[in-house]
Design a protein around this motif. Structure first.
Motif, mmCIF file in Angstrom:
data_model
loop_
_atom_site.group_PDB
_atom_site.id
_atom_site.type_symbol
_atom_site.label_atom_id
_atom_site.label_comp_id
_atom_site.label_asym_id
_atom_site.label_seq_id
_atom_site.Cartn_x
_atom_site.Cartn_y
_atom_site.Cartn_z
ATOM 1 N N MET A 24 38.327 -9.666 -52.895
ATOM 2 C CA MET A 24 37.095 -9.762 -52.117
ATOM 3 C C MET A 24 36.465 -8.399 -51.827
ATOM 4 S SD MET A 24 36.298 -12.871 -51.821
ATOM 5 C CE MET A 24 35.006 -12.777 -50.621
ATOM 6 N N LEU A 25 37.182 -7.317 -52.034
ATOM 7 C CA LEU A 25 36.628 -5.997 -51.742
ATOM 8 C C LEU A 25 35.356 -5.718 -52.530
ATOM 9 C CD1 LEU A 25 39.767 -3.691 -51.541
ATOM 10 C CD2 LEU A 25 38.305 -4.438 -49.673
ATOM 11 N N LYS A 26 35.292 -6.211 -53.753
ATOM 12 C CA LYS A 26 34.119 -5.929 -54.576
ATOM 13 C C LYS A 26 32.871 -6.676 -54.104
ATOM 14 C CE LYS A 26 35.669 -9.207 -58.031
ATOM 15 N NZ LYS A 26 36.179 -9.337 -59.378
ATOM 16 N N TRP A 27 33.036 -7.724 -53.292
ATOM 17 C CA TRP A 27 31.895 -8.505 -52.830
ATOM 18 C C TRP A 27 31.377 -8.060 -51.467
ATOM 19 C CZ3 TRP A 27 29.940 -11.004 -56.655
ATOM 20 C CH2 TRP A 27 30.761 -11.469 -57.678
ATOM 21 N N ILE A 28 32.121 -7.235 -50.755
ATOM 22 C CA ILE A 28 31.718 -6.819 -49.412
ATOM 23 C C ILE A 28 30.380 -6.081 -49.438
ATOM 24 C CG2 ILE A 28 32.342 -5.282 -47.498
ATOM 25 C CD1 ILE A 28 35.219 -6.119 -47.938
ATOM 26 N N GLY A 29 30.116 -5.317 -50.465
ATOM 27 C CA GLY A 29 28.877 -4.562 -50.560
ATOM 28 C C GLY A 29 27.637 -5.429 -50.718
ATOM 29 N N PHE A 30 27.807 -6.698 -51.060
ATOM 30 C CA PHE A 30 26.666 -7.580 -51.269
ATOM 31 C C PHE A 30 26.168 -8.240 -49.987
ATOM 32 C CE2 PHE A 30 28.491 -7.519 -55.567
ATOM 33 C CZ PHE A 30 27.371 -7.090 -56.254
ATOM 34 N N TYR A 31 26.927 -8.137 -48.900
ATOM 35 C CA TYR A 31 26.490 -8.729 -47.637
ATOM 36 C C TYR A 31 25.367 -7.905 -47.022
ATOM 37 C CZ TYR A 31 30.302 -12.091 -47.252
ATOM 38 O OH TYR A 31 31.149 -13.134 -47.448
ATOM 39 N N LEU A 32 24.350 -8.577 -46.536
ATOM 40 C CA LEU A 32 23.252 -7.920 -45.845
ATOM 41 C C LEU A 32 23.580 -7.851 -44.364
ATOM 42 C CD1 LEU A 32 20.264 -9.768 -47.534
ATOM 43 C CD2 LEU A 32 21.128 -7.492 -48.058
ATOM 44 N N SER A 33 22.897 -6.980 -43.644
ATOM 45 C CA SER A 33 23.166 -6.853 -42.216
ATOM 46 C C SER A 33 22.829 -8.139 -41.475
ATOM 47 C CB SER A 33 22.378 -5.677 -41.637
ATOM 48 O OG SER A 33 20.992 -5.887 -41.806
ATOM 49 N N GLU A 34 21.828 -8.873 -41.949
ATOM 50 C CA GLU A 34 21.482 -10.138 -41.319
ATOM 51 C C GLU A 34 22.606 -11.159 -41.495
ATOM 52 O OE1 GLU A 34 19.418 -8.693 -43.608
ATOM 53 O OE2 GLU A 34 17.787 -7.992 -42.342
ATOM 54 N N ALA A 37 25.462 -10.214 -39.158
ATOM 55 C CA ALA A 37 25.095 -10.543 -37.781
ATOM 56 C C ALA A 37 25.227 -12.045 -37.542
ATOM 57 C CB ALA A 37 23.677 -10.082 -37.484
ATOM 58 N N ALA A 38 24.809 -12.860 -38.493
ATOM 59 C CA ALA A 38 24.921 -14.313 -38.359
ATOM 60 C C ALA A 38 26.388 -14.747 -38.341
ATOM 61 C CB ALA A 38 24.178 -15.007 -39.487
ATOM 62 N N ILE A 39 27.198 -14.123 -39.155
ATOM 63 C CA ILE A 39 28.626 -14.448 -39.185
ATOM 64 C C ILE A 39 29.269 -14.085 -37.854
ATOM 65 C CG2 ILE A 39 30.840 -13.817 -40.227
ATOM 66 C CD1 ILE A 39 29.309 -13.553 -42.909
ATOM 67 N N ASN A 40 28.952 -12.907 -37.326
ATOM 68 C CA ASN A 40 29.518 -12.482 -36.043
ATOM 69 C C ASN A 40 29.070 -13.394 -34.910
ATOM 70 O OD1 ASN A 40 30.855 -10.388 -37.262
ATOM 71 N ND2 ASN A 40 29.237 -8.900 -36.852
ATOM 72 N N LYS A 41 27.815 -13.819 -34.927
ATOM 73 C CA LYS A 41 27.303 -14.730 -33.904
ATOM 74 C C LYS A 41 28.035 -16.060 -33.967
ATOM 75 C CE LYS A 41 23.071 -17.009 -32.382
ATOM 76 N NZ LYS A 41 21.680 -17.294 -32.706
ATOM 77 N N ASP A 42 28.255 -16.570 -35.175
ATOM 78 C CA ASP A 42 28.962 -17.830 -35.344
ATOM 79 C C ASP A 42 30.402 -17.728 -34.840
ATOM 80 O OD1 ASP A 42 29.126 -20.554 -36.351
ATOM 81 O OD2 ASP A 42 30.429 -19.731 -37.914
#
Length: 56
Positions: A24-34, A37-42
């Motif tokens: 999964m390390l290679k996919w972390i760079g594809f996450y946007l800040s939005e 933020a939505a994941i953290n809120k959930d």
């Protein structure tokens, strides 16, 4: 260069031994800040505990 089936399989197996998958390390760079933020809120909403109300 043309490979027959046997040599192609041999080449693939040798390359598979050398390649180190980062999972999964290679996919972390594809996450946007939005998205983060939505994941953290959930996560915060799901971690809330509803206390039992007093009986009447």
């Amino acid at each position: 260069m043309i490979y027959d089936d046997e040599s192609a399989i041999k080449l693939f197996l040798e390359a598979k031994k050398v390649y180190e998958d980062r999972n999964m390390l290679k996919w972390i760079g594809f996450y946007l800040s939005e998205q983060t933020a939505a994941i953290n809120k959930d996560v915060t909403e799901r971690s809330k505990v509803n206390n039992q109300k007093t009986l009447m």
